[in-house]
Design an enzyme around this catalytic site. Structure first.
Site, mmCIF file in Angstrom:
data_model
loop_
_atom_site.group_PDB
_atom_site.id
_atom_site.type_symbol
_atom_site.label_atom_id
_atom_site.label_comp_id
_atom_site.label_asym_id
_atom_site.label_seq_id
_atom_site.Cartn_x
_atom_site.Cartn_y
_atom_site.Cartn_z
ATOM 1 C CB CYS A 106 -0.891 0.015 1.233
ATOM 2 S SG CYS A 106 -1.635 -1.594 1.613
ATOM 3 N N PRO A 109 1.485 7.690 -0.613
ATOM 4 C CG PRO A 109 1.842 9.815 0.311
ATOM 5 C CD PRO A 109 1.295 8.457 0.626
ATOM 6 C CB SER A 111 6.631 8.598 2.954
ATOM 7 O OG SER A 111 5.958 9.787 2.627
ATOM 8 C CE LYS A 112 4.676 4.421 6.626
ATOM 9 N NZ LYS A 112 3.621 5.300 6.059
ATOM 10 C CG ASP A 130 -1.921 2.902 -3.065
ATOM 11 O OD1 ASP A 130 -1.366 2.968 -1.950
ATOM 12 O OD2 ASP A 130 -3.124 3.184 -3.246
ATOM 13 C CB CYS A 230 -1.180 5.812 11.479
ATOM 14 S SG CYS A 230 -2.259 5.969 10.062
#
Lengths: 311, 175
Positions: A106, A109, A111-112, A130, A230
């Protein structure tokens, strides 16, 4: 209903927890080591009068103390990426190595995903997937700005992801940074609390279960799957890991985190979870002045090829 | 319908090594791509030893670290690198930022004010004695020269080709 009340029995200091959730989140950036070094990036910030402090747990994560980084030269050059401090945790837990094949289920946008590429020195192969076509353009934009070249971007439902397009049939490591009810981002998006409903939790749980199972199936014996969210909701955290333990061949493994965390819980309402979920990590906002987070590391069952014949 | 192999905009095809191996008319070869970077910017071909090049959409070449199945249907593969199938090939801003540090030819070093004008996507007059065409615009930041993007130099003017989504109004760095 404010969902934070649900979690008060879990935290050590209710007042500090609620206070921290109410404060805006410190702004932080990650230095993109594909294009520069920490020294050069910080020198460039110094030259533009942007104040920052290096986090004590990772020299590549900078907390900004004065000014913004988004309209600066080091950002323009793709040396920096705005990323919440605690969200750097799952990629570090996954610990991908240069040359490996890694799946980010997933990814938008990005970052990971881009952090995974940086940890791999941009060597090997990252499949950044995604299911949202709209969010994919942000992922592509970020990967290009950060100079990532070891990535393939896909637009599939991770729950039935096929490896058919590729010239390999399993991943070495997989990151499941799952869609969730997101109360942990309340310091950034207070909306996350207002929109929270138990119905949404129930609907997202099914997706999380599907993705973690497919992630384990697509990862080689002895490989690693990291599951993160999160949210504070045990239904979306420990219960998902527990589901993976019951349905797939895997085990929870310990990992060190440089942040202060609390262990995963083994009981919630009427549910009991496998004792090994204690090895997962919960991060509450008051512990490190970050957002809220959950992170679990799993070892996929079976004998790794490198271990064959050793025992 | 022709039976001749053609470019398929829905998938990535690896560039052929040389013209002899070319099956799809008009497709650039790996050799041509390496020669182009070498001739235009003196970026040595070895720079790309660990990379493969792919076409998706007519003329859009992507660079991938390593290699993968050929052809491959994915949304993105590595990063966009070079626009071919036109008279003057054009590198992307992101490719120049990533690989342009190696360049020793056709690099124009901009002063602080010029660099901010360029990053904002604006054209400017420029005193440049070198080749016309696509140049790497660079400036000094944090003690070293760093490529900013691709400029098109024509008739005494440097046109910024920084795409809209990358343009920024930045402060001039002190020199």
């Amino acid at each position: 209903m404010n969902p934070l009340q649900r979690y008060l029995p879990l935290v050590d200091d209710e007042e500090a927890f609620l206070e921290a959730c109410d404060r805006p989140l410190p702004y932080s950036v990650r230095v993109n080591t594909i294009k520069t070094t920490v020294d050069r990036a910080t020198e460039a910030l110094d030259d533009e009068g942007v104040g920052y402090e290096q986090t004590d747990w990772n020299p590549e994560i900078l907390r900004l103390t004065e000014g913004k980084a988004g309209t600066t030269w080091p950002y323009f050059h793709g040396w920096l990426h705005g990323q919440e401090e605690v969200s750097a945790l799952p990629a570090i837990a996954l610990d991908p190595q240069p040359g490996e094949t890694v799946w980010d289920t997933c990814a938008a946008p990005g970052s990971k995903s881009t952090q995974l590429s940086a940890l791999m020195d941009d060597e090997g192969f990252v499949v950044a997937n995604d299911n949202s076509l709209g969010r994919l353009s942000a992922l592509r934009h970020n990967a290009e700005r950060l100079g990532v070249t070891n990535v393939a971007v896909t637009n599939k439902d991770a729950r039935n992801f096929s490896l058919k397009p590729f010239d390999f049939d399993q991943f070495d490591r997989t990151l499941v940074d799952a869609p969730c009810s997101c109360e942990g981002t309340c310091r950034k998006n207070p909306d996350a609390l207002e929109k929270w409903t138990m119905d949404h939790v129930h609907s997202v749980v099914g997706i999380q279960k599907g993705i973690i199972r497919r992630a384990i199936q697509a990862t080689r014996p002895g490989g690693t799957v990291v599951y993160s969210t999160c949210t504070f909701a045990p239904e979306e955290n420990e219960a998902i890991v527990n589901h993976a333990l019951e349905t797939e061949d895997c085990e929870v493994v310990e990992f060190d985190t440089p942040l202060e965390t609390s262990p995963g819980i083994t009981e919630w309402e009427d549910e009991e979870y496998h004792p090994s979920v204690e090895k997962t990590h919960r991060v509450y906002p008051h512990q490190n002045d970050t957002g809220g987070f959950f992170c679990a590391k799993l070892r996929v069952g079976g004998v790794a090829e490198s271990e064959e014949g050793e025992a | 319908m022709s039976d001749e192999p053609s470019n398929d905009g829905q998938r990535f095809d690896r560039l052929p090594e040389t013209a002899e191996e070319r099956e799809v008319p008009g497709r650039a070869t790996r050799e041509e791509v390496l020669d182009w970077w070498n001739e235009r910017f003196e970026i040595p071909p070895e720079t790309f030893d660990e990379y493969t090049f792919w076409e998706k959409g007519a003329g859009k070449v992507w660079v991938l670290r390593g290699d993968t199945a050929n052809p491959i249907s994915v949304e993105g593969l590595g990063m966009t690198f070079l626009r071919t199938r036109q008279e003057h090939w054009k590198p992307t801003t992101n490719a120049v930022q990533r690989f342009g540090r190696e360049a020793t030819k056709n690099v124009v070093e901009l002063g602080a004010e010029e660099a901010t004008t360029f990053a904002a996507g604006e054209d400017q007059e420029l005193d440049w004695e070198g080749d016309w065409g696509y140049l790497i615009a660079a400036h000094d930041v944090a003690g070293e020269r760093e490529p900013i993007g691709v400029g098109l130099f024509l008739y005494g003017e440097l046109r910024s080709t920084v795409p809209k989504g990358r343009r920024e109004n930045l402060d001039a760095l002190s020199e």
